[in-house]
Motif scaffolding. Structure first.
Motif, PDB file in Angstrom:
ATOM      1  N   MET A 127       0.855  -1.339  -0.018  1.00  0.00           N
ATOM      2  CA  MET A 127       0.049   0.169  -0.091  1.00  0.00           C
ATOM      3  C   MET A 127       1.058   1.305  -0.058  1.00  0.00           C
ATOM      4  SD  MET A 127      -3.129   0.797  -0.130  1.00  0.00           S
ATOM      5  CE  MET A 127      -3.953   2.194  -0.062  1.00  0.00           C
ATOM      6  N   VAL A 155       1.308   4.169  -2.769  1.00  0.00           N
ATOM      7  CA  VAL A 155       0.904   5.390  -2.961  1.00  0.00           C
ATOM      8  C   VAL A 155       2.125   6.302  -3.098  1.00  0.00           C
ATOM      9  CG1 VAL A 155       0.800   7.417  -1.077  1.00  0.00           C
ATOM     10  CG2 VAL A 155      -0.569   5.179  -0.607  1.00  0.00           C
ATOM     11  N   ASN A 156       3.137   5.924  -2.925  1.00  0.00           N
ATOM     12  CA  ASN A 156       4.528   6.609  -3.383  1.00  0.00           C
ATOM     13  C   ASN A 156       4.702   6.305  -4.883  1.00  0.00           C
ATOM     14  OD1 ASN A 156       5.203   7.175  -0.447  1.00  0.00           O
ATOM     15  ND2 ASN A 156       6.580   5.411  -0.379  1.00  0.00           N
ATOM     16  N   LEU A 170       2.509   6.274  -6.963  1.00  0.00           N
ATOM     17  CA  LEU A 170       1.431   7.007  -7.498  1.00  0.00           C
ATOM     18  C   LEU A 170       1.924   8.525  -7.812  1.00  0.00           C
ATOM     19  CD1 LEU A 170      -1.486   7.852  -8.104  1.00  0.00           C
ATOM     20  CD2 LEU A 170      -1.993   7.760  -5.830  1.00  0.00           C
ATOM     21  N   ALA A 171       2.274   8.965  -6.333  1.00  0.00           N
ATOM     22  CA  ALA A 171       2.973  10.325  -6.225  1.00  0.00           C
ATOM     23  C   ALA A 171       3.978  10.478  -7.488  1.00  0.00           C
ATOM     24  CB  ALA A 171       3.674  10.429  -5.004  1.00  0.00           C
ATOM     25  N   THR A 184      -7.367   2.831  -4.280  1.00  0.00           N
ATOM     26  CA  THR A 184      -7.742   4.281  -4.057  1.00  0.00           C
ATOM     27  C   THR A 184      -8.903   4.424  -2.956  1.00  0.00           C
ATOM     28  OG1 THR A 184      -7.460   4.902  -6.363  1.00  0.00           O
ATOM     29  CG2 THR A 184      -8.457   6.357  -4.818  1.00  0.00           C
ATOM     30  N   LEU A 196      -7.071   3.761   0.397  1.00  0.00           N
ATOM     31  CA  LEU A 196      -6.073   5.080   0.722  1.00  0.00           C
ATOM     32  C   LEU A 196      -7.176   6.150   1.224  1.00  0.00           C
ATOM     33  CD1 LEU A 196      -3.737   6.331   0.504  1.00  0.00           C
ATOM     34  CD2 LEU A 196      -3.998   7.038  -1.687  1.00  0.00           C
ATOM     35  N   ILE A 230      -6.661   8.748  -8.885  1.00  0.00           N
ATOM     36  CA  ILE A 230      -5.813   9.076  -7.621  1.00  0.00           C
ATOM     37  C   ILE A 230      -5.597  10.553  -7.535  1.00  0.00           C
ATOM     38  CG2 ILE A 230      -4.036   8.282  -6.150  1.00  0.00           C
ATOM     39  CD1 ILE A 230      -4.984   5.741  -7.370  1.00  0.00           C
ATOM     40  N   MET A 245      -7.168  13.018  -4.708  1.00  0.00           N
ATOM     41  CA  MET A 245      -6.310  13.416  -3.603  1.00  0.00           C
ATOM     42  C   MET A 245      -6.423  14.844  -3.534  1.00  0.00           C
ATOM     43  SD  MET A 245      -4.386  11.334  -1.864  1.00  0.00           S
ATOM     44  CE  MET A 245      -5.987  10.474  -1.919  1.00  0.00           C
ATOM     45  N   ARG A 261      -7.733  15.698   0.194  1.00  0.00           N
ATOM     46  CA  ARG A 261      -6.613  15.907   1.033  1.00  0.00           C
ATOM     47  C   ARG A 261      -6.162  17.696   0.919  1.00  0.00           C
ATOM     48  NH1 ARG A 261      -1.391  12.180   1.323  1.00  0.00           N
ATOM     49  NH2 ARG A 261      -2.136  11.884   3.435  1.00  0.00           N
ATOM     50  N   THR A 310       0.726  13.455  -1.762  1.00  0.00           N
ATOM     51  CA  THR A 310       0.488  12.289  -1.818  1.00  0.00           C
ATOM     52  C   THR A 310       1.749  11.231  -1.347  1.00  0.00           C
ATOM     53  OG1 THR A 310      -0.801  12.834  -3.571  1.00  0.00           O
ATOM     54  CG2 THR A 310      -0.343  10.458  -3.269  1.00  0.00           C
ATOM     55  N   ASP A 349       4.292   9.429   0.838  1.00  0.00           N
ATOM     56  CA  ASP A 349       4.405   9.279   2.278  1.00  0.00           C
ATOM     57  C   ASP A 349       5.994   9.396   2.604  1.00  0.00           C
ATOM     58  OD1 ASP A 349       4.766   8.125   4.690  1.00  0.00           O
ATOM     59  OD2 ASP A 349       3.453   6.356   4.215  1.00  0.00           O
TER      60      ASP A 349
END
Length: 500
Positions: A132, A136-137, A139-140, A249, A252, A289, A293, A297, A344, A346
């Motif tokens: 996970m 996320v990383n 995706l960023a 997603t 997340l 995603i 975000m 966020r 996004t 981490d």
């Protein structure tokens, strides 16, 4: 007599959560507007990837967002046309045309309904935390990489505009959070470029915006078995990638908002949204995603209203305010997406303190997930490879926690071996070599009170131990099996080789 009849159920419509307060309503509306602005250039870009007219991607984003806001299982999550889905079905469009692409989208939605009904969402529990975090990383990184082409071979004025946009998003929230900083950044940079006549790439340069709403209709394909066999593989891949990205997603967003979502409902909702999108001539999609975000966020949205309005505003902006939207500099949207990628990622997961404490296996799983996603530009492939890597790491780790210790009776007539740990294919392979076949007395007891048999490999290993002792005229007694282990051992012992 009437008192014995069951009371009629009371139905009461609950008030939507976006009406809880004016502040919540305002946040949702403004968030929907920001997301709609960010959706336009992305939808056009994904249309280009799929080789279709920009309107096909924009219509898909409109219908996906509006439908999923009603039938989806995760509040505030944005679904629209995505790059991953475009890549999956692009070959079909290039080889057979738009009609086949639309038909594949509809069939893909049907597959998603079937997979959702079969409970595919429950597989999410098998996605480890390290995968996970890697997801996320990665995706960023992908979000940032997608902005790089917008910063190459462009007028020099693009760079100060991007810096100004980033500065506005960092410092404006210190003044007020009533209006989302990304919206302020987009408006300010647009006004500056238009008023000063600065020539930079704009949204309008990406493609022509549609001037009317989509009209429902059937895909222009022959309804034959040949058509079905042509589109089915693409549709199935489309369904799997869409569900994988949407469920990841949703998980997340669950973590970010500290709330739970209905994963099965989301799976079914994605199917419904894609079927409707296909009938309206859209290229299909899944959860986005980057835009999610922005919504959750950056803009602070938490309800279905922001998702619904992102689709509605998208069409309103295209149809009613097309010329104005076309003048938005791409630099403003690039700044927004860079901010999203930074938010996004981490950062805690790569901090030296965390890296030092984290088990090596967990770090390997995260790095492999990131590397696969970035290399393939496919989040689904990265997650699958990451999960397989995590399984291998777990199996390797557990394989070394089986311990065998033997104690010989004082009179030397019997030896008792205590086996502790989980016996499965990885850990039971070395089990055969843990016994002293040559020097042990004739009576051998294997105590499995602190062990558990998980598979046929473990039963085969115990059979091999018994065979080796039997060849030396020694008797083996197995004791301490718990019920599941005893059932498996009783069913399979002596049955796993042709010699019995």
């Amino acid at each position: 007599m009437s008192s014995l009849l069951p009371a009629a159920p009371k139905f009461r419509l609950s008030k939507p959560d976006w009406l809880d307060s004016p502040k919540v309503f305002r946040t949702e509306v403004l968030a929907g507007l920001v997301v709609a602005l960010a959706l336009i250039p992305e939808a056009i870009s994904f249309s280009i990837i799929a080789g279709v007219d920009p309107a096909v991607g924009l219509f898909a984003s409109f219908t996906m967002a509006v439908v999923i806001s009603v039938v989806g299982g995760r509040k505030a999550m944005i679904s629209a046309a995505t790059g991953a889905m475009a890549l999956v079905i692009a070959p079909l469009n290039h080889e057979h045309g738009l009609g086949y692409l639309i038909a594949a989208v509809i069939l893909g939605g049907v597959f998603q309904l079937v997979l959702g009904a079969l409970g595919v969402a429950k597989l999410m529990r098998f996605v480890p935390r390290s995968v996970m975090v890697g997801f996320v990383n990665a995706l960023a990184i992908l979000i940032f990489m997608a902005q790089v082409p917008e910063m190459r071979d462009v007028p020099w004025a693009v760079y100060p505009l991007i810096v100004a946009g980033l500065a506005l998003m960092v410092f404006f929230p210190k003044v007020t959070t009533v209006i989302p900083a990304p919206l302020v950044s987009i408006v300010v940079l647009t006004v500056i470029t238009v008023a000063a006549g600065i020539a930079v790439p704009t949204v309008g340069d990406k493609g022509q915006l549609p001037s009317s709403l989509p009209v429902p209709g059937l895909p222009d394909v022959p309804f034959t078995m040949d058509t079905l066999t042509t589109i089915a593989p693409y549709a199935f891949a489309f369904a799997l990638v869409g569900l994988m990205e949407s469920l990841m997603t949703a998980k997340l967003v669950d973590d970010i908002t500290d709330t739970h979502s209905g994963k099965t409902r989301e799976s079914l909702g994605q199917g419904v949204a894609n079927i409707i999108t296909g009938f309206f001539g859209g290229m299909g999609g899944c959860a986005m995603i980057g835009q999610t975000m922005i919504n959750v966020r950056v803009a602070g949205a938490r309800t279905r209203l922001s998702t619904f309005l992102s689709g509605v505003f998208l069409m309103v902006l295209c149809i009613a305010f097309g010329p104005v939207v076309s003048d938005i500099p791409m630099a403003a949207l690039v700044a927004v997406m860079i901010m999203v990628s930074v938010a996004t990622f981490d950062w805690h997961s790569v901090a030296p303190k965390t890296v030092k404490r984290m088990p090596l296996g967990e770090m390997i799983v995260m790095v492999v997930t990131v590397a696969c996603v970035v290399a393939t530009h496919n989040l689904a492939i990265g997650v699958v490879v990451g999960c397989i890597t995590a399984m291998v790491v777990f199996a390797k780790r557990v394989a070394h926690v089986v311990n065998v210790s033997g104690v010989v009776d004082p009179d030397g007539n019997q030896v008792v071996y205590a086996v502790t740990g989980e016996l499965f294919f990885a850990s039971s392979n070395d089990l055969v070599y843990q016994f002293n076949y040559k020097d042990d007395p004739d009576d051998v007891v294997i105590d499995l009170s602190d062990a558990h048999i998980w598979d046929a490999s473990s039963v085969a290993a115990l059979d091999a131990v018994e065979t080796k002792y039997a060849q030396r005229g020694k008797k083996v007694t197995i004791i301490g099996l718990n019920k599941p282990s005893a059932d498996m051992h009783g069913r399979l012992a002596g049955q796993l080789t042709g010699s019995h």
